[in-house]
Design an enzyme around this catalytic site. Structure first.
Site, short mmCIF file in Angstrom:
data_model
loop_
_atom_site.label_atom_id
_atom_site.label_comp_id
_atom_site.label_asym_id
_atom_site.label_seq_id
_atom_site.Cartn_x
_atom_site.Cartn_y
_atom_site.Cartn_z
CG HIS A 205 4.22 9.74 2.79
ND1 HIS A 205 5.13 8.82 2.34
CD2 HIS A 205 3.27 9.83 1.83
CE1 HIS A 205 4.75 8.37 1.15
NE2 HIS A 205 3.62 8.97 0.81
CG HIS B 243 4.91 8.70 -2.79
ND1 HIS B 243 3.63 8.26 -2.50
CD2 HIS B 243 5.28 8.04 -3.91
CE1 HIS B 243 3.27 7.37 -3.41
NE2 HIS B 243 4.24 7.23 -4.28
CG ASP C 251 1.31 11.42 -0.72
OD1 ASP C 251 2.00 10.50 -1.19
OD2 ASP C 251 0.59 11.30 0.29
CG MET D 169 1.56 3.13 -4.68
SD MET D 169 1.62 4.39 -3.39
CE MET D 169 -0.10 4.90 -3.28
C1 DX5 Z 1 -2.21 8.46 -2.54
C2 DX5 Z 1 -1.21 8.99 -1.56
C3 DX5 Z 1 -1.39 8.53 -0.16
C4 DX5 Z 1 -2.61 8.97 0.48
C5 DX5 Z 1 -2.83 8.19 1.74
O1 DX5 Z 1 -1.84 8.92 -3.78
O2 DX5 Z 1 0.05 8.56 -1.96
O3 DX5 Z 1 -0.29 8.92 0.63
O4 DX5 Z 1 -2.56 10.34 0.77
O5 DX5 Z 1 -3.99 8.65 2.26
P1 DX5 Z 1 -5.06 7.73 2.99
O6 DX5 Z 1 -4.41 7.25 4.23
O7 DX5 Z 1 -6.19 8.66 3.19
O8 DX5 Z 1 -5.39 6.59 2.04
ZN ZN Z 2 2.30 8.62 -0.77
#
Ligand code: DX5
Ligand code: ZN
Length: 209
Positions: free
Chosen positions: A29, A62, A31, A132
């Protein structure tokens, strides 16, 4: 349950090693943040390309950006499986068409404050719906329990509309919250800080799965 580690909390000075440490995951994934849609900046296409070259995993991109239409094509790599955009972003329909034109799975995401009904105008085009489970922008936040109702609603919508998108959650995933997600009907869980804080991530992925 499929597991998609988020590299956001990985050690970027050791990227090759970090990617190797999660090689048994289902997807990777990525980000992507623009400092406008969310109050943070992560990394862009050049780093994403380096990541893609150093993993065997398919990418789940994402886009937490205000204008995804301008960014989609920069993340079209041979290993890109899904590109997810937010319904709160600009030019949603046009961007969906652009993702489809590249034969990549369309992902649609909603922030915690956005209702499931905002997905409905586009949901027939979705290969993936990302709920989310934290406010997007930062890793390491706590899971928002009310998101589970959205997952349950999506399971019903998928059945009633005879669709086949997969349901993904992102944010605050650990051993406890992933069990709740499984019970609600989640197919893919993104795991960031929980996983990257483990010494043995291969085992961490197995436990989450
Ligand atoms: C938040 C991101 C997530 C985040 C998840 O904006 O989209 O992917 O990195 O991280 P954890 O698992 O630490 O909540
Ligand atoms: Zn994400």
């Amino acid at each position: 349950m499929k597991i998609a580690p988020s590299v956001l909390t990985a050690d970027f000075s050791n990227l090759k090693k970090e990617l190797k440490s999660i090689e048994n995951a289902d997807y990777l994934h990525l980000d992507i943040m623009d400092g406008h849609f969310v109050p943070n900046i992560s990394f862009g296409p050049a780093i994403a390309k380096e990541i893609e070259k150093n993993t065997e995993l398919l990418l789940d991109v994402h886009l937490m950006v205000t204008d995804p239409f301008n960014w989609v094509e920069k993340f079209v790599f041979p290993k890109t499986k899904f590109i997810t955009i937010h319904t709160e972003a600009n030019k949603v329909s046009e961007t969906i068409s652009l993702i489809k034109k590249h034969q990549i799975g369309v992902g649609l995401s909603i922030k915690p404050a956005t209702p499931v009904r905002d997905l409905l105008p586009y949901i027939k085009d979705a290969a993936l719906v990302l709920v989310m489970t934290v406010e997007p922008g930062f890793g390491g936040q706590s899971f928002i329990m009310s998101s589970l109702d959205k997952v349950k609603d999506l399971v019903i919508i998928r059945k009633e509309m005879k669709l086949d998108f997969v349901i993904e959650v992102d944010g605050g995933i650990n051993l406890e919250t992933i069990a709740l997600c499984r019970d609600a009907g989640v197919d893919i869980a993104v795991a960031g800080s929980y996983l990257f804080n483990q010494k043995d991530r291969i085992q961490g992925i197995l436990s989450l799965r």
